[in-house]
Design an enzyme around this catalytic site. Structure first.
Site, PDB file in Angstrom:
ATOM      1  CG  LEU A  91      -2.100  -0.938   1.218  1.00 27.84           C
ATOM      2  CD1 LEU A  91      -2.653  -1.120   2.619  1.00 27.84           C
ATOM      3  CD2 LEU A  91      -3.180  -0.410   0.280  1.00 27.84           C
ATOM      4  CB  SER A  92       1.540   3.854  -2.510  1.00 26.66           C
ATOM      5  OG  SER A  92       1.858   2.947  -3.529  1.00 26.66           O
TER       6      SER A  92
END
Length: 373
Positions: A91-92
């Protein structure tokens, strides 16, 4: 315990959302909803990834997920159980996503091709803003694609998530107005992304060169089927799986096969150079086939060209030499680019890339000052 709304609010106060829809989307579609029950943290002692299981240690899971930084959600392409070596999905972080989506400049009614669905958060943000029917996301990992679809369904969203090689795009769903890549290209940006867009389309993709830090590239597609644009900011993203390579093992193999043929003195401060994107972008674009691994806090460089040439460069006190082997003199080539950069003072974000069918060019300051990559 923090939650998504608190994180987004703090970032909003910092000015992280120049495009207001991104903030509203993040509040409506919380990132934590896309985190699996097992996420991964780095073990400082070993550099390996250690599993954090929500069911076994919910507090540690919250600490790993409810923060603005990236969250590793898969390692070793899903083959690891409790300890892993290479991060393969994440998840950025909120800032990076806000930056990407701002550069993408999307508007309701436009169609977006996303490369690299991962857990599915950015596809969901785009679907919330543009409508499910306008978002097509491609993920190479079947388990990740299935997980993203399940989370979308749970949240009442339904962007199209395809399982396939993102480098090939989604030709059956073209044309698109934008391409949003969350997996980095390492050398050549896939031309399929350009072929599947309309003139004027914006392509935002991370570039992860073999030398130095990565950057975000923003391209605009022209009427003639080419695309051109500048590097706009520093980012670090996982590579397209089809473009990954193990530079460390490659270096060792070629060094063993090709004996050293002399050494030269090194006068550069390598650690400082590696931290300077002006230099590393110059080398990465002038010598795109050269891979770099740093040791000793950045004072030792291992260079390899993916073929038969290598160089070991060491500027630690009392050493200051480069040893080279193979048909090319890699350190001499890198040294020449460093001198060029030092003389001309081209800023790291004055560089750009132009992509044509079958060819790709890099350039400095303006497209006319170009060389083939």
């Amino acid at each position: 315990m923090r939650d998504d709304a608190e994180i987004v609010g703090a970032l909003d106060a910092e000015g992280a959302f120049p495009d207001p829809w991104v903030r509203e989307a993040m509040l409506a579609v919380p990132r934590a909803a896309f985190a699996p029950d097992v996420v991964w943290r780095t073990d400082p002692a070993t550099g390996r990834y250690i599993a954090v299981d929500r069911l076994l240690d919910p507090h540690a899971w919250d600490e790993a997920v409810l923060r603005p930084d990236p969250v590793v959600t898969q390692v070793d392409d899903g083959t690891a159980d409790t300890v892993g070596k290479v991060a393969s999905s994440s998840l950025s972080d909120y800032r990076a996503v806000a930056s990407f989506l701002t550069e993408l400049d999307v508007h309701p009614g436009q169609r977006v091709l996303e490369i690299g669905t991962g857990p599915g958060w950015t596809a969901a943000l785009l679907a919330w803003h543009l409508g499910d029917e306008n978002v097509v996301s491609v993920e190479i990992d079947p388990a990740l694609a299935a997980g993203a679809r399940a989370t979308h369904t749970r949240l009442g969203l339904a962007p199209t998530v395809l399982c396939g090689d993102g480098a090939l795009g989604a030709p059956d769903h073209a044309p698109f107005d934008h391409v949003h890549a969350t997996a980095a290209f390492t050398h050549r940006l896939p031309y399929a992304w350009i072929e599947q867009t309309r003139p004027g389309a914006v392509i935002v993709a991370p570039w992860s060169p073999g030398f130095g830090a990565g950057a975000l590239l923003r391209l605009v597609v022209a009427d003639d089927g080419t695309a051109s644009g500048k590097l706009v900011r520093s980012v670090a993203f996982m590579e397209l799986r089809g473009q990954r390579d193990d530079g460390a093992s490659g270096f060792e193999a070629v060094r063993e096969a090709e004996p050293a043929t002399g050494e030269v003195e090194v006068e550069w401060v390598l650690e400082s150079l590696y931290a300077d994107g002006n230099f590393t972008h110059a080398v990465a674009l002038r010598l795109p086939d050269v891979r770099l691994e740093t040791l000793g806090g950045g004072a030792v460089w291992r260079l390899w060209d993916g073929g038969r040439s290598w160089a070991l460069v060491d500027d630690r006190p009392g050493v200051g030499k480069a040893v080279q082997g193979g048909p090319r003199r890699l350190w001499d080539e890198v040294d020449a680019v460093l001198q060029w950069q030092d003389e001309h003072r081209v800023h790291g974000y004055d560089f750009g890339i132009t992509v044509e069918p079958g060819r790709q060019w890099a350039w400095a300051q303006r497209p006319e000052r170009r060389w083939e990559m």
